[in-house]
Design an enzyme around this catalytic site. Structure first.
Site, PDB file in Angstrom:
ATOM      1  CB  ALA A 143      -0.915   0.009   1.221  1.00  0.00           C
ATOM      2  CE  LYS A 144       3.285   6.610  -4.091  1.00  0.00           C
ATOM      3  NZ  LYS A 144       4.657   6.137  -3.852  1.00  0.00           N
ATOM      4  CB  CYS A 145      -0.234   4.012   3.758  1.00  0.00           C
ATOM      5  SG  CYS A 145       0.726   2.643   4.421  1.00  0.00           S
TER       6      CYS A 145
END
Length: 364
Positions: free
Chosen positions: A202-204
Site C-alpha cells: 500500500a502507498k501509505c
C-alpha cells in the site's frame, strides 16, 4: 464527444494567483516538491452519502479538528504521478489508470472507501486544466499528489466515517540533488520497511515514516538512498526507500525482486518489464540476495543496477555500502542498457515516441 464528469466539479478561481513573472522565475529551477501551483482539488466522502462536494479551489491550509482520525490512527494514503507538456502546448499523463487502481487497493488495505477510477482521473484533469501554466518546459514536469485521509473527529479505533480526498500539484525538476552519474545506496541491516501481511504493498504515509530513520542512517554514511532487506530472513533485497530496483546481468537479462505484499507494485517497474520484453530482454521476477549482489558485482556478472519510480524515473546505482563493506557495480556509472530503457520510457511519457501500449492519457 466528451464524457460527463462522474461528479460535477465547482470551480473557485484563486483571488490572487502567482504572477506570470514570478511563476516563470520559480520554474527556472524548481527542485522537487517545493514549488506548488495556485489550486487544489477537494472531494469529500461521508458514510451514507458517498463521494460529494467536488471542487477546484485555491490551494490553502486545511481546517482540521484536533480529534481527526488521521492524526491518531494514521488512515492516510497517497499517489504520485506526473503531467508533461507536449509540443503543441497540451499536457499528458502516463498510465494514470494504474495509479487510480493502486489508490483503490491502498484504500482497501487501510479500510478506507475506494475512490472510483473515473473520479480519480477527472480530479487530475480538472486541476491540470486550471494550472497548466505551471508545467515546466524542457525536462521538468508537474508532479501530482492525490491523497486521502480520515477526517472524522473521534477517539476510538475503528474506520472513520468521513474522508477528505485532495490533489495538489508541484512543478518539479530532478528528484536526486546529486550531480553524480549514479547514486550510492546504504543497505539497512537494522531496520525493515515491511513484513508479510503488513502494508508494504500500500502507498501509505506510515511506510515512508518507518523508512526515515534508515534513510538518515544512509545519509550519515554518505549515501543518497537506503536499500531494505526482507523482514524474515534479512537477506533478500526488496526495494529502496521509495523505489523499486532492477539488476542487469552480463547476458543482458534483468532481475527484479518479486511482488508479494511487502513491495510496492510500481507503475514504472511494470512499464519497464513490458518495455524490456518489447526488446527481447528477459526479465525474471525472483529473489536476489545481498550476498548474491555483492558476489555478482565482484565477478562482473552484474553489469548494471538501477532504482526506478515516478519521481526518480530510472536512476543508476553505482556504489553499495553496508556494515560488511562497500562494493561498486560495473564502473560505478550509468550503463548502456539502463540509459536505453530510460530513454525509451521517457520518450513515451513525453510523447516523443510512439505509444504502442496505450499508456499516454491526453488531458487537452
Amino acid at each position: 464527444m466528451s464524457q460527463p464528469l462522474p461528479l460535477p466539479f465547482t470551480h473557485q478561481p484563486h483571488p490572487s494567483p502567482v504572477s506570470p513573472e514570478h511563476r516563470a522565475a520559480l520554474l527556472v529551477n524548481p527542485g522537487f516538491g517545493r514549488v506548488f501551483t495556485d489550486h487544489m482539488v477537494t472531494i469529500r466522502y461521508t458514510d451514507g452519502q458517498g463521494w460529494h462536494d467536488a471542487k477546484v479551489e485555491p490551494r490553502a491550509p486545511i481546517p482540521l479538528d484536533p480529534a481527526a482520525a488521521v492524526l491518531h490512527y494514521a488512515q492516510e494514503i497517497f499517489e504520485g504521478l506526473k503531467a508533461y507538456r507536449t509540443a503543441d502546448g497540451g499536457a499528458t499523463l502516463f498510465r494514470p489508470e494504474e495509479n487510480a487502481r493502486r489508490f483503490q487497493e491502498s484504500a482497501r488495505r487501510l479500510a478506507m472507501p475506494a475512490l472510483p477510477e473515473s473520479l480519480f482521473l477527472a480530479s487530475l484533469d480538472e486541476l491540470i486544466k486550471v494550472d497548466r501554466a505551471w508545467i515546466p518546459d524542457g525536462d521538468g514536469s508537474l508532479y501530482l499528489r492525490p491523497f486521502m485521509f480520515a477526517s472524522e473527529p473521534f477517539l476510538g479505533v475503528k474506520p472513520s466515517s468521513e474522508y477528505l480526498y485532495i490533489v495538489i500539484a508541484s512543478s518539479v525538476g530532478a528528484y536526486f540533488k546529486t550531480t553524480a552519474d549514479a547514486v550510492s545506496v546504504w543497505v539497512s541491516q537494522d531496520y525493515t520497511r515491511a513484513a508479510p501481511g503488513g502494508t508494504g504493498a500500500a502507498k501509505c504515509g506510515g511506510n515512508y515514516a518507518a523508512s526515515l530513520l534508515a534513510q538518515a542512517e544512509a545519509s550519515r554514511h554518505g549515501c543518497d538512498q537506503v536499500v531494505f532487506l526482507d523482514a524474515v530472513e534479512r537477506k533478500w533485497v526488496e526495494e529502496l526507500g521509495g523505489m523499486n530496483v532492477f539488476f542487469i546481468l552480463d547476458d543482458g537479462s534483468m532481475v527484479t525482486p518479486p511482488l508479494g505484499g511487502t513491495i510496492l507494485p510500481g507503475i514504472t517497474r511494470a512499464s519497464l518489464i513490458t518495455l524490456a520484453a518489447d526488446r527481447g530482454i528477459t526479465v525474471r521476477e525472483e529473489p536476489y540476495s545481498l550476498d548474491q549482489w555483492r558476489a555478482d558485482a565482484a565477478s562482473g556478472r552484474l553489469r548494471e543496477a538501477f532504482a526506478c519510480g515516478t519521481a526518480a524515473v530510472l536512476t543508476p546505482i553505482g556504489t553499495v555500502r553496508s556494515h560488511e563493506g562497500d562494493f561498486t557495480i560495473g564502473n560505478g556509472r550509468s550503463g548502456l542498457q539502463t540509459e536505453e530503457l530510460r530513454t525509451a520510457l521517457v520518450d513515451i511519457q513525453r510523447s516523443r515516441a510512439a505509444d504502442g501500449h496505450g499508456w499516454v492519457h491526453r488531458v487537452f
